[in-house]
Each structure stands twice: as structure tokens, then as C-alpha cells.
Design an enzyme around this catalytic site. Structure first.
Site, PDB file in Angstrom:
ATOM      1  N   HIS A  83       0.879  -1.159  -0.015  1.00 44.97           N
ATOM      2  CA  HIS A  83       0.010   0.073  -0.167  1.00 44.97           C
ATOM      3  C   HIS A  83       0.926   1.268  -0.071  1.00 44.97           C
ATOM      4  O   HIS A  83       0.889   2.226  -0.912  1.00 44.97           O
ATOM      5  CB  HIS A  83      -0.801   0.074   1.155  1.00 44.97           C
ATOM      6  CG  HIS A  83      -1.851   1.117   1.145  1.00 44.97           C
ATOM      7  ND1 HIS A  83      -3.330   0.813   0.632  1.00 44.97           N
ATOM      8  CD2 HIS A  83      -1.688   2.557   1.725  1.00 44.97           C
ATOM      9  CE1 HIS A  83      -3.750   2.187   0.966  1.00 44.97           C
ATOM     10  NE2 HIS A  83      -2.681   3.084   1.563  1.00 44.97           N
ATOM     11  N   GLU A  84       1.855   1.611   0.975  1.00 43.63           N
ATOM     12  CA  GLU A  84       2.506   2.515   0.955  1.00 43.63           C
ATOM     13  C   GLU A  84       3.707   2.741  -0.283  1.00 43.63           C
ATOM     14  O   GLU A  84       4.043   3.670  -0.552  1.00 43.63           O
ATOM     15  CB  GLU A  84       3.640   2.539   2.394  1.00 43.63           C
ATOM     16  CG  GLU A  84       2.609   2.551   3.734  1.00 43.63           C
ATOM     17  CD  GLU A  84       1.532   3.634   3.583  1.00 43.63           C
ATOM     18  OE1 GLU A  84       1.902   4.810   3.196  1.00 43.63           O
ATOM     19  OE2 GLU A  84       0.449   3.398   4.152  1.00 43.63           O
ATOM     20  N   HIS A  96       1.671   4.219  -2.871  1.00 40.98           N
ATOM     21  CA  HIS A  96       1.619   5.932  -2.769  1.00 40.98           C
ATOM     22  C   HIS A  96       3.124   6.321  -3.103  1.00 40.98           C
ATOM     23  O   HIS A  96       3.240   7.497  -3.813  1.00 40.98           O
ATOM     24  CB  HIS A  96       1.551   6.203  -1.251  1.00 40.98           C
ATOM     25  CG  HIS A  96       0.075   6.031  -0.875  1.00 40.98           C
ATOM     26  ND1 HIS A  96      -1.051   6.537  -1.313  1.00 40.98           N
ATOM     27  CD2 HIS A  96      -0.447   5.449   0.398  1.00 40.98           C
ATOM     28  CE1 HIS A  96      -1.983   6.220  -0.790  1.00 40.98           C
ATOM     29  NE2 HIS A  96      -1.732   5.402   0.277  1.00 40.98           N
ATOM     30  N   ASP A 104      -7.605   7.386   2.915  1.00 42.18           N
ATOM     31  CA  ASP A 104      -7.054   8.068   1.521  1.00 42.18           C
ATOM     32  C   ASP A 104      -8.328   8.285   0.548  1.00 42.18           C
ATOM     33  O   ASP A 104      -8.467   9.479   0.156  1.00 42.18           O
ATOM     34  CB  ASP A 104      -6.395   6.998   0.542  1.00 42.18           C
ATOM     35  CG  ASP A 104      -5.007   6.656   1.539  1.00 42.18           C
ATOM     36  OD1 ASP A 104      -4.531   7.499   2.026  1.00 42.18           O
ATOM     37  OD2 ASP A 104      -4.662   5.327   1.041  1.00 42.18           O
TER      38      ASP A 104
END
Length: 292
Positions: free
Chosen positions: A139-140, A143, A217
Site C-alpha cells: 500500500h505504502e 503511494h 485516502d
């Protein structure tokens, strides 16, 4: 009301000046702000980078510093910090150094203190399975990849999957200088950045394995897209009009009635434009992650 009565009693001596401060000027009684009362308003904004550097220098005088500490670097990495926030930052850095048994406070302690002030304390004891850690890492990373490849994103500062506050991981972008406004290009880049994490998980695990980790988000992206359409005039179909009512709290002397200033057809068009911005951001993020 008592203050108003006392102010009206100062007519015999005009040499008295009353100074007051508030963080909520929007909820003040209008009678307080009439001429002859609090009729001069001095706005004290949060300090810019020069101000933050000087405030840090004042608080750092009381702390033994290591040679690698640079107040300018710390000030640049703390946009939006107030004087109290900066004092707290120096205090937290000193406490971290004391816990480690260090005699000098180094730059590493200031970085850790900044993370704690902005994102909350580390939760290293939080029990997470390896699958949850891996999903958070994907997930990170999503980003981070979007922020590196979409023009208009702020420079990438830090990526971590150590839980802080209520977040399982954080991708942190910092502007190169103090920013007082944002362009449409920058806002669209930030929208795409919001969806990088969810799309990365979707690419790795598939649509059926999506989790609830992207709720913040999605909220940020929706609020930003709605503001772009309703407040900032960034929609060609809706033009340069403000469609959002004043959100001030109702107070004595303020209007209690809330008028609906948007027709049903306009409300539908607003929803369509918000959805268009969101879908464009999703497509941008998906293209970046697919290509990289």
C-alpha cells in the site's frame, strides 16, 4: 457580555486600551467588534520558514545539541508548525535523547520527534500478521511510486510501515518551501497520490482481497475533489461559482437559517464532476503503477 459592560464604562478615561486574543474569531459576538470596542484586528499567522528557524533557535538554547543539528533543515521539514508545536518538538527530541542515555541531542532525535508530533507515537508492540505487514508495505509503496512519477507531487520525504497513531503505515511528502496556494495540477497529482495505495493492493491481490486500509485516502480524495468543484472553480461545466454555503457555526447575531443555494440539477452535475476527477486520478495512478 460582562466585558461589553465594562468597556462601555471607560468613557471617563480614554487612555485605556484593551487587547484580547482568540483562536475562533468566527464565533465572536458581533457587538464586540463594533467601532470603539475591539475594532482593530491583528492577524497572527503561523510562522514561515524564517520564523520557524528563529523560534527553534530560541528553544534550542536550553538543549545540548550535537554538531549535526541544523535548525534550518528542521524548520523546512515542519511546515504549518506553530510556536507551541516547535517548542514541543524540541522538548520531545530532548526526551528521546535522555531515554537513550545520550548527552547531546542529535538530528536523528529531532526527526523521530517530528514524526511523533505529526503522526503520533510508534506502536511497535502492535500485533500484526506477516500478511498484514506485507499488504501495508504494498500500500505504502503504491503511494511512493505515484509520488515519484506524477508531475506536481511534493518530493517524497519518508515511507514507513511502523504503525503510528491510527495509521498502519505512512508515506510522507514535504513541499520544498512554504506553500500558500495550490494549482489544479498539484491538486490532481495529490488526488492520484491518494489512490496509489489502494490500486497497488488491487494489482497484487486482486479486487476480491481489498481491505479497509484505504478509507482515509478515499475520504481525503473525496473532500479535495468536492472542494475543487464547489469552492475553487476548477470545473469547466460549473464555472467560477461557489456552491458551498458558509460553514461557520451559528452564533448570536448570525443567521440561523440555512438556504439551499443549489438546485437539484446542479447538485447532480456537482456529483458528476467530483466523480470525473476521482476517476481521472484513479486512471493516472493505475497507469503509473502498471508501467513501473
Amino acid at each position: 457580555n460582562q466585558l461589553l459592560v465594562e468597556m462601555d464604562g471607560f468613557e471617563a478615561n480614554e487612555g485605556i486600551i484593551i487587547v484580547a486574543a482568540t483562536n475562533r474569531p468566527d464565533v465572536l459576538d458581533p457587538a464586540l467588534l463594533r467601532p470603539g470596542r475591539f475594532d482593530r484586528q491583528v492577524v497572527v499567522p503561523r510562522p514561515d520558514i524564517e520564523g520557524r528557524e528563529k523560534i527553534l533557535a530560541v528553544h534550542m538554547k536550553k538543549v545540548p545539541l550535537a554538531p549535526d543539528v541544523n535548525a534550518r533543515t528542521i524548520a523546512r521539514g515542519a511546515p504549518g508548525f506553530s510556536g507551541a508545536d516547535l517548542a514541543n518538538l524540541v522538548n520531545e527530541a530532548a526526551l528521546l535523547a535522555a531515554r537513550k542515555g545520550k548527552r547531546l541531542v542529535a538530528m536523528k532525535e529531532f526527526e523521530e520527534a517530528k514524526d511523533k508530533v505529526m503522526m503520533g507515537a510508534e506502536r511497535k508492540s502492535m500485533v500484526m500478521t506477516e500478511d498484514e505487514k506485507k499488504a501495508t508495505a504494498y500500500h505504502e509503496a503504491g503511494h511512493a511510486l505515484v509520488s515519484l512519477h506524477v508531475p506536481g507531487c511534493d518530493p517524497l520525504h519518508k515511507v514507513t510501515i511502523i504503525p503510528r497513531g491510527r495509521a498502519l503505515g505512512v508515506t510522507w511528502n514535504l513541499p520544498e518551501r512554504d506553500r500558500y496556494s495550490m494549482s489544479m495540477k498539484q491538486m490532481k497529482a495529490r488526488l492520484a497520490l491518494c489512490f496509489g495505495g489502494r490500486i497497488a493492493e488491487q494489482i497484487i491481490y486482486g479486487k476480491d482481497e481489498l481491505n479497509t486500509g484505504a478509507s482515509n485516502d478515499i475520504q481525503q480524495a473525496t473532500d479535495m475533489a468536492r472542494s475543487m468543484v464547489m469552492e475553487y472553480g476548477m470545473s469547466e461545466k460549473l464555472g467560477w461559482l461557489r456552491y458551498r454555503d458558509n460553514q461557520d457555526e451559528v452564533f448570536l447575531g448570525h443567521s440561523v437559517a440555512r438556504n439551499q443555494s443549489v438546485s437539484e440539477a446542479t447538485a447532480q452535475l456537482i456529483d458528476q464532476e467530483v466523480r470525473r476527477l476521482i476517476e481521472e486520478a484513479e486512471q493516472t495512478a493505475r497507469k503509473v503503477l502498471t508501467d513501473n
